[in-house]
Design a protein around this motif. Structure first.
Motif, PDB file in Angstrom:
ATOM      1  N   PRO A  38      83.799  54.084  36.020  1.00 28.65           N
ATOM      2  CA  PRO A  38      83.979  54.612  37.377  1.00 28.65           C
ATOM      3  C   PRO A  38      83.770  53.587  38.484  1.00 28.65           C
ATOM      4  CG  PRO A  38      82.748  56.171  36.044  1.00 28.65           C
ATOM      5  CD  PRO A  38      82.896  54.932  35.206  1.00 28.65           C
ATOM      6  N   THR A  39      82.769  52.726  38.344  1.00 27.79           N
ATOM      7  CA  THR A  39      82.475  51.766  39.407  1.00 27.79           C
ATOM      8  C   THR A  39      83.595  50.746  39.599  1.00 27.79           C
ATOM      9  OG1 THR A  39      80.069  52.044  39.373  1.00 27.79           O
ATOM     10  CG2 THR A  39      80.862  49.902  40.049  1.00 27.79           C
ATOM     11  N   ASN A  40      84.513  50.637  38.639  1.00 30.03           N
ATOM     12  CA  ASN A  40      85.633  49.711  38.821  1.00 30.03           C
ATOM     13  C   ASN A  40      86.433  50.019  40.080  1.00 30.03           C
ATOM     14  OD1 ASN A  40      84.950  48.434  36.464  1.00 30.03           O
ATOM     15  ND2 ASN A  40      86.685  49.168  35.270  1.00 30.03           N
ATOM     16  N   VAL A  41      86.420  51.275  40.533  1.00 27.11           N
ATOM     17  CA  VAL A  41      87.170  51.626  41.723  1.00 27.11           C
ATOM     18  C   VAL A  41      86.621  50.934  42.959  1.00 27.11           C
ATOM     19  CG1 VAL A  41      85.866  53.675  42.453  1.00 27.11           C
ATOM     20  CG2 VAL A  41      88.343  53.574  42.841  1.00 27.11           C
ATOM     21  N   GLN A  42      85.384  50.459  42.888  1.00 28.20           N
ATOM     22  CA  GLN A  42      84.770  49.796  44.035  1.00 28.20           C
ATOM     23  C   GLN A  42      84.918  48.272  43.995  1.00 28.20           C
ATOM     24  OE1 GLN A  42      84.935  52.088  45.910  1.00 28.20           O
ATOM     25  NE2 GLN A  42      82.898  52.393  46.774  1.00 28.20           N
ATOM     26  N   ILE A  43      85.721  47.755  43.074  1.00 25.45           N
ATOM     27  CA  ILE A  43      86.043  46.332  43.098  1.00 25.45           C
ATOM     28  C   ILE A  43      87.045  46.092  44.215  1.00 25.45           C
ATOM     29  CG2 ILE A  43      86.952  44.367  41.813  1.00 25.45           C
ATOM     30  CD1 ILE A  43      86.194  45.791  39.234  1.00 25.45           C
ATOM     31  N   THR A  44      86.658  45.298  45.204  1.00 25.79           N
ATOM     32  CA  THR A  44      87.530  45.053  46.349  1.00 25.79           C
ATOM     33  C   THR A  44      88.593  44.014  45.997  1.00 25.79           C
ATOM     34  OG1 THR A  44      86.300  43.196  47.295  1.00 25.79           O
ATOM     35  CG2 THR A  44      85.508  45.430  47.816  1.00 25.79           C
ATOM     36  N   CYS A  45      89.481  43.779  46.935  1.00 23.59           N
ATOM     37  CA  CYS A  45      90.526  42.776  46.715  1.00 23.59           C
ATOM     38  C   CYS A  45      89.945  41.384  46.552  1.00 23.59           C
ATOM     39  CB  CYS A  45      91.539  42.813  47.864  1.00 23.59           C
ATOM     40  SG  CYS A  45      90.869  42.355  49.470  1.00 23.59           S
ATOM     41  N   PHE A  46      88.697  41.185  46.952  1.00 29.24           N
ATOM     42  CA  PHE A  46      88.031  39.884  46.807  1.00 29.24           C
ATOM     43  C   PHE A  46      87.171  39.805  45.546  1.00 29.24           C
ATOM     44  CE2 PHE A  46      88.340  40.752  51.451  1.00 29.24           C
ATOM     45  CZ  PHE A  46      89.370  39.871  51.705  1.00 29.24           C
ATOM     46  N   ASP A  47      87.246  40.829  44.706  1.00 26.09           N
ATOM     47  CA  ASP A  47      86.461  40.920  43.473  1.00 26.09           C
ATOM     48  C   ASP A  47      84.964  41.077  43.731  1.00 26.09           C
ATOM     49  OD1 ASP A  47      88.307  41.172  41.492  1.00 26.09           O
ATOM     50  OD2 ASP A  47      87.720  39.377  40.404  1.00 26.09           O
ATOM     51  N   THR A  48      84.596  41.460  44.927  1.00 23.64           N
ATOM     52  CA  THR A  48      83.238  41.921  45.175  1.00 23.64           C
ATOM     53  C   THR A  48      83.182  43.408  44.814  1.00 23.64           C
ATOM     54  OG1 THR A  48      83.797  42.432  47.467  1.00 23.64           O
ATOM     55  CG2 THR A  48      82.874  40.248  47.015  1.00 23.64           C
ATOM     56  N   ILE A  49      81.986  43.959  44.700  1.00 25.14           N
ATOM     57  CA  ILE A  49      81.838  45.377  44.379  1.00 25.14           C
ATOM     58  C   ILE A  49      81.099  46.068  45.519  1.00 25.14           C
ATOM     59  CG2 ILE A  49      80.896  47.077  42.783  1.00 25.14           C
ATOM     60  CD1 ILE A  49      81.200  45.083  40.545  1.00 25.14           C
ATOM     61  N   SER A  50      81.754  47.027  46.136  1.00 24.20           N
ATOM     62  CA  SER A  50      81.135  47.797  47.215  1.00 24.20           C
ATOM     63  C   SER A  50      80.153  48.802  46.639  1.00 24.20           C
ATOM     64  CB  SER A  50      82.212  48.520  48.022  1.00 24.20           C
ATOM     65  OG  SER A  50      83.093  47.597  48.634  1.00 24.20           O
ATOM     66  N   ASP A  51      79.355  49.390  47.517  1.00 27.52           N
ATOM     67  CA  ASP A  51      78.398  50.402  47.083  1.00 27.52           C
ATOM     68  C   ASP A  51      79.115  51.495  46.296  1.00 27.52           C
ATOM     69  OD1 ASP A  51      76.323  49.085  48.296  1.00 27.52           O
ATOM     70  OD2 ASP A  51      76.360  50.311  50.118  1.00 27.52           O
ATOM     71  N   SER A  52      78.515  51.882  45.176  1.00 27.50           N
ATOM     72  CA  SER A  52      79.134  52.886  44.315  1.00 27.50           C
ATOM     73  C   SER A  52      78.137  53.974  43.973  1.00 27.50           C
ATOM     74  CB  SER A  52      79.632  52.236  43.018  1.00 27.50           C
ATOM     75  OG  SER A  52      79.984  53.228  42.070  1.00 27.50           O
ATOM     76  N   PRO A  53      78.542  55.234  44.080  1.00 37.40           N
ATOM     77  CA  PRO A  53      77.643  56.311  43.664  1.00 37.40           C
ATOM     78  C   PRO A  53      77.494  56.379  42.153  1.00 37.40           C
ATOM     79  CG  PRO A  53      79.794  57.216  44.206  1.00 37.40           C
ATOM     80  CD  PRO A  53      79.830  55.760  44.570  1.00 37.40           C
ATOM     81  N   TYR A  54      78.379  55.685  41.428  1.00 38.45           N
ATOM     82  CA  TYR A  54      78.350  55.759  39.969  1.00 38.45           C
ATOM     83  C   TYR A  54      77.363  54.778  39.354  1.00 38.45           C
ATOM     84  CZ  TYR A  54      82.848  57.960  41.063  1.00 38.45           C
ATOM     85  OH  TYR A  54      83.836  58.753  41.589  1.00 38.45           O
ATOM     86  N   GLY A  55      77.166  53.625  40.032  1.00 40.05           N
ATOM     87  CA  GLY A  55      76.299  52.610  39.451  1.00 40.05           C
ATOM     88  C   GLY A  55      76.801  52.202  38.081  1.00 40.05           C
ATOM     89  N   SER A  56      75.877  52.073  37.140  1.00 41.48           N
ATOM     90  CA  SER A  56      76.241  51.680  35.777  1.00 41.48           C
ATOM     91  C   SER A  56      76.554  52.881  34.887  1.00 41.48           C
ATOM     92  CB  SER A  56      75.100  50.883  35.151  1.00 41.48           C
ATOM     93  OG  SER A  56      73.917  51.677  35.093  1.00 41.48           O
ATOM     94  N   PHE A  57      76.553  54.082  35.476  1.00 41.98           N
ATOM     95  CA  PHE A  57      76.695  55.298  34.683  1.00 41.98           C
ATOM     96  C   PHE A  57      78.149  55.770  34.624  1.00 41.98           C
ATOM     97  CE2 PHE A  57      72.356  55.248  36.172  1.00 41.98           C
ATOM     98  CZ  PHE A  57      71.636  55.599  35.031  1.00 41.98           C
ATOM     99  N   GLY A  58      78.440  56.540  33.587  1.00 43.25           N
ATOM    100  CA  GLY A  58      79.697  57.255  33.513  1.00 43.25           C
ATOM    101  C   GLY A  58      80.768  56.570  32.696  1.00 43.25           C
TER     102      GLY A  58
END
Length: 432
Positions: A38-58
């Protein structure tokens, strides 16, 4: 024959991401899928990761659509095998942040409530990072890129895509490629495929292209113009009515009014980079106000010209063009939001917008307001605030998706804010 195929999703950054599997397993993966995070959706175009409600779960399942499999020859001799797909929860429900799932749901709602479908054509502009200087729209400029165009056409044929046009545009080393109209989901799939193949073909030739909205503050930008028309269940066009103002049919007028009513919020999804808003200004031939106009390339919604004089052919050609968009957007998410806004206009029986016919930048804010016109957002932050406050889009998009999207984009903003302007433009040019 390649040994691997990749199963891809168009994510919030407008890029294709996914996982590779052996070609021999493709048929099995159409039902079993492959694991996705799930957290893959928060990978930005710069390959940074924005805040995610999923964290390492799911865990999720990414499942390929066999009708969107591409086997494309590249000019260096490789054959690229990949497919677009959908992201599901483990229980089989569509995942709220799957952009392709959002578009499927919007298409289904439009059909169920109106009996109509949207036919769409994406018009892309992009630039070569290097090359001999040539004149805009020139034969010399076209000839300079003819080898690339032919290699790209061969790669696109592997996706069943035949471009409608390819030309040397006005900006430095800028090209434009358009695709024929297609049903909304197919059109968005083809737009996503085209962008990646355009970049990969260039790289295989030792070149580089970028779809970035702008390469610099004083340079012509790259837009994605979304042409659309409405058709009924019998395959007849309903966008045109010769007896109504500007030839815009009643249902298409309501659909257009819905888009313009929500245009400020839509920008967060259709022009979603920080530098997009350096392009959405008056006199850049993009869009700056929430207006409809006939044959005006600075209108948010442009009524396009038709060439036929025969009434039935004119009705089939008649279309509108949404111009406040660029390739930082997922084509699926952008189109889903446009459909939802347009459908709301139909549901509310909104009157067709009055077409403008002058330079709106010369009007005072009071004069604009008196005509019900507004400036589009002047920054990504303002667009995100408009999305957050919009009475429709956070409600009709899947629950939780808008909050996650807002966090994604605010993480992107935080990444580029410390950069000087030239570094910011360069970062986006490299990303797209």
């Amino acid at each position: 024959m390649t040994a691997y195929t990749m199963i891809c999703t168009s994510d919030f950054s407008g890029l294709l991401r996914g996982k590779g599997v052996p070609v021999a397993d493709f048929d099995k993966r159409t039902t079993a899928g492959i694991g996705w995070t799930p957290t893959n959706v928060q990978i930005t175009c710069f390959d940074t990761i924005s805040d995610s409600p999923y964290g390492s779960f799911g865990d999720l399942v990414l499942r390929p659509d066999p009708d969107r499999r591409v086997i494309a020859p590249l000019p260096d001799g490789r054959r690229l095998d990949f497919a677009l797909g959908d992201v599901f929860r483990l229980d089989g429900r569509a995942w709220e942040c799957c952009t392709r799932g959002m578009l499927k749901a919007a298409v289904a709602r439009l059909k169920a409530r109106t009996g109509l479908e949207l036919r769409v054509s994406f018009e892309h502009e992009f630039m070569f990072r290097e090359g001999l200087p040539t004149a805009g729209f020139s034969l010399a400029g076209f000839a300079e890129r003819l080898g690339y165009a032919e290699d790209l056409a061969q790669a696109l044929a592997g996706a069943g895509i035949v471009p409608d046009s390819f030309l040397r545009e006005y900006g430095p080393n800028q090209m434009e490629i358009t695709l024929p109209p297609a049903p909304a989901l197919l059109a968005a799939d083809q737009a996503a495929i085209l962008r990646d193949l355009a970049r990969l073909v260039a790289r295989a030739r030792g070149e580089a292209v970028t779809f970035t909205p702008l390469i610099g503050p004083d340079v012509v930008g790259n837009g994605v113009h979304i042409h659309f028309s409405l058709w009924d269940g019998q395959g007849q066009p309903v966008t045109h009515d010769a007896d109504r103002p500007e030839g815009l049919g009643q249902v298409a007028g309501a659909f257009s009014a819905g888009i313009l009513r929500h245009a400020r919020a839509l920008c967060a999804l259709t022009a979603p980079s920080v530098i997009s808003y350096d392009r959405l200004v008056p006199h850049r031939w993009s869009a700056a106000f929430d207006n409809l106009a006939a044959q005006d390339r600075e209108a948010t919604l442009r009524i396009c010209p038709v060439t036929s004089h025969e009434p039935a052919a004119r009705a089939r050609q008649f279309n509108l063009e949404f111009r406040a968009a660029d390739a930082a957007a997922s084509p699926h998410l952008a189109l889903a939001a446009l459909i939802e806004a347009g459908l709301a206009g139909i549901d509310d029986a909104l009157p067709a917008p009055t077409a403008t016919a002058e330079d709106l930048s010369l009007l005072s804010p009071e004069a604009l307001a008196a005509r019900g016109l507004r400036r589009l957002p002047e920054s990504l932050e303002a667009a995100l605030a408009a999305l957050e406050a919009d009475p429709l889009l956070p409600r009709v998009l899947p629950e939780g998706a808008v909050d996650i999207y807002l966090a994604h984009k605010r993480g992107e903003i935080a990444h580029v804010t410390p950069m000087p302007p030239e570094a910011r433009f360069a970062a986006y040019a490299a990303a797209y």
